[in-house]
Design an enzyme around this catalytic site. Structure first.
Site, PDB file in Angstrom:
ATOM      1  N   ASP A  24       8.936   1.257 -11.878  1.00  0.00           N
ATOM      2  CA  ASP A  24       9.044   0.008 -11.123  1.00  0.00           C
ATOM      3  C   ASP A  24       8.752  -1.153 -12.060  1.00  0.00           C
ATOM      4  OD1 ASP A  24       9.544   1.304  -8.663  1.00  0.00           O
ATOM      5  OD2 ASP A  24       7.396   1.723  -8.456  1.00  0.00           O
ATOM      6  N   LEU A  25       9.748  -1.959 -12.364  1.00  0.00           N
ATOM      7  CA  LEU A  25       9.652  -3.016 -13.359  1.00  0.00           C
ATOM      8  C   LEU A  25       8.501  -3.966 -13.061  1.00  0.00           C
ATOM      9  CD1 LEU A  25      10.885  -4.360 -15.866  1.00  0.00           C
ATOM     10  CD2 LEU A  25      12.335  -5.696 -14.318  1.00  0.00           C
ATOM     11  N   ASP A  26       7.596  -4.121 -14.037  1.00  0.00           N
ATOM     12  CA  ASP A  26       6.473  -5.058 -13.969  1.00  0.00           C
ATOM     13  C   ASP A  26       5.564  -4.818 -12.766  1.00  0.00           C
ATOM     14  OD1 ASP A  26       7.280  -6.268 -16.288  1.00  0.00           O
ATOM     15  OD2 ASP A  26       8.351  -7.894 -15.301  1.00  0.00           O
ATOM     16  N   GLU A  27       5.531  -3.587 -12.248  1.00  0.00           N
ATOM     17  CA  GLU A  27       4.690  -3.291 -11.090  1.00  0.00           C
ATOM     18  C   GLU A  27       3.729  -2.138 -11.363  1.00  0.00           C
ATOM     19  OE1 GLU A  27       6.849  -2.863  -7.468  1.00  0.00           O
ATOM     20  OE2 GLU A  27       7.996  -4.721  -7.738  1.00  0.00           O
TER      21      GLU A  27
END
Length: 281
Positions: free
Chosen positions: A223-226
């Site tokens: 999950d991108l940047d999460e």
């Protein structure tokens, strides 16, 4: 010899006493302890730093602790503090975070060995050469991304790297690679209220007149940047500052936050708790 023990397990009475007893039997001297009981998950998280006369090193102590780990269903890690963690740094064109990491290693504030610098640009080649660190220039596009990640995986194996640090590396790693390296990749990105995505985030923040800018260091997940957050910081800005002032402040914050996050990780002070982290600072 100096060791660091971290473990998590279902919380119940007697855990700390059992670990301390096992270490005492090996003549260990406990120097530092941190623990946290998560009442929501009923899990205990603990970090101990200790010295012990263990000629057999980590394996000898693992054998001593194995019965305790089995009894309490522990997920346990034991680290020899004399062994420097091995890092691969990845960077694109903006090198402020990279330069700060190199400096912190050089002055021994960050006790780690940088085994490679990887970039999709050639901008930092001279920096790597000056530091005596192998530099890998691997341009990335939609046609060769999978191939370049295979090369990166091979480099991790070849160098026996413990951690990849994305020091403003402006390429998104694939879900498969991020999952395979779970807990072993740290990224830094800007974080604002509100959050600005895409190009020139500091200029977007300036145009919206935000009052706080900041940065977040986190583990990379699919999950991108999460991913789980390790460290954050903010700074107050005012209407009197220019967009370039915002950028300058952001560079400083990003560099500091990333260095602190990497230091916490290599000192075995970060433990994953689902999507959250336990940070024993």
């Amino acid at each position: 010899m100096h060791f660091i023990l971290t473990f998590s397990c279902p919380d119940q009475p007697g855990i700390v006493a059992a670990v301390a007893t096992a270490l005492a039997q090996k003549g260990a001297d406990i120097l530092e302890t941190h623990q946290f009981s998560d009442h929501a998950t009923r899990q205990l998280f603990m970090r101990l730093a200790f010295t012990a006369p263990a000629p057999g090193g980590v394996e000898e102590l693992k054998a001593c602790l194995a019965p305790v780990a089995t009894k309490f269903s522990m997920t346990m890690r034991l680290h020899d503090a004399a062994v420097l963690p091995r890092l691969i740094l990845m960077v694109s064109r903006f090198d402020h975070a990279l330069l700060n990491l190199l400096y912190q290693v050089r002055v021994n504030w960050l006790r780690a060995e940088i085994v490679a610098i990887v970039s999709n640009h050639q901008d930092s080649a001279a920096t790597a050469a000056q530091a005596g660190i192998p530099y890998y220039y691997w341009p990335v596009n939609k046609d060769n991304k999978a191939e370049q990640e295979e090369r990166l995986s091979a480099l991790v194996t070849e160098t026996q790297a413990d951690l990849i640090v994305l020091a403003r590396y402006m390429q998104v790693l694939s879900d498969a690679f991020s999952t395979a390296m779970s807990g072993r990749i740290i990224n830094i990105h800007h974080s604002f209220l509100p959050s600005f995505k895409g190009a020139r985030p500091y200029h977007q923040a300036y145009e919206r007149g935000v009052k706080l800018i900041g940065a977040t260091a986190h583990y990379v997940t699919a999950d991108l940047d999460e991913g789980p957050i390790i460290e954050q910081e903010t700074a107050r800005v005012t209407h009197s500052l220019s967009a370039e002032d915002y950028v300058a402040a952001g560079r400083t914050i990003e560099s500091q936050v990333l260095a602190r996050a990497v230091k916490l990780h290599v000192e075995q002070r970060v433990m994953l708790n689902g999507h959250r982290t336990i940070v024993f600072s």
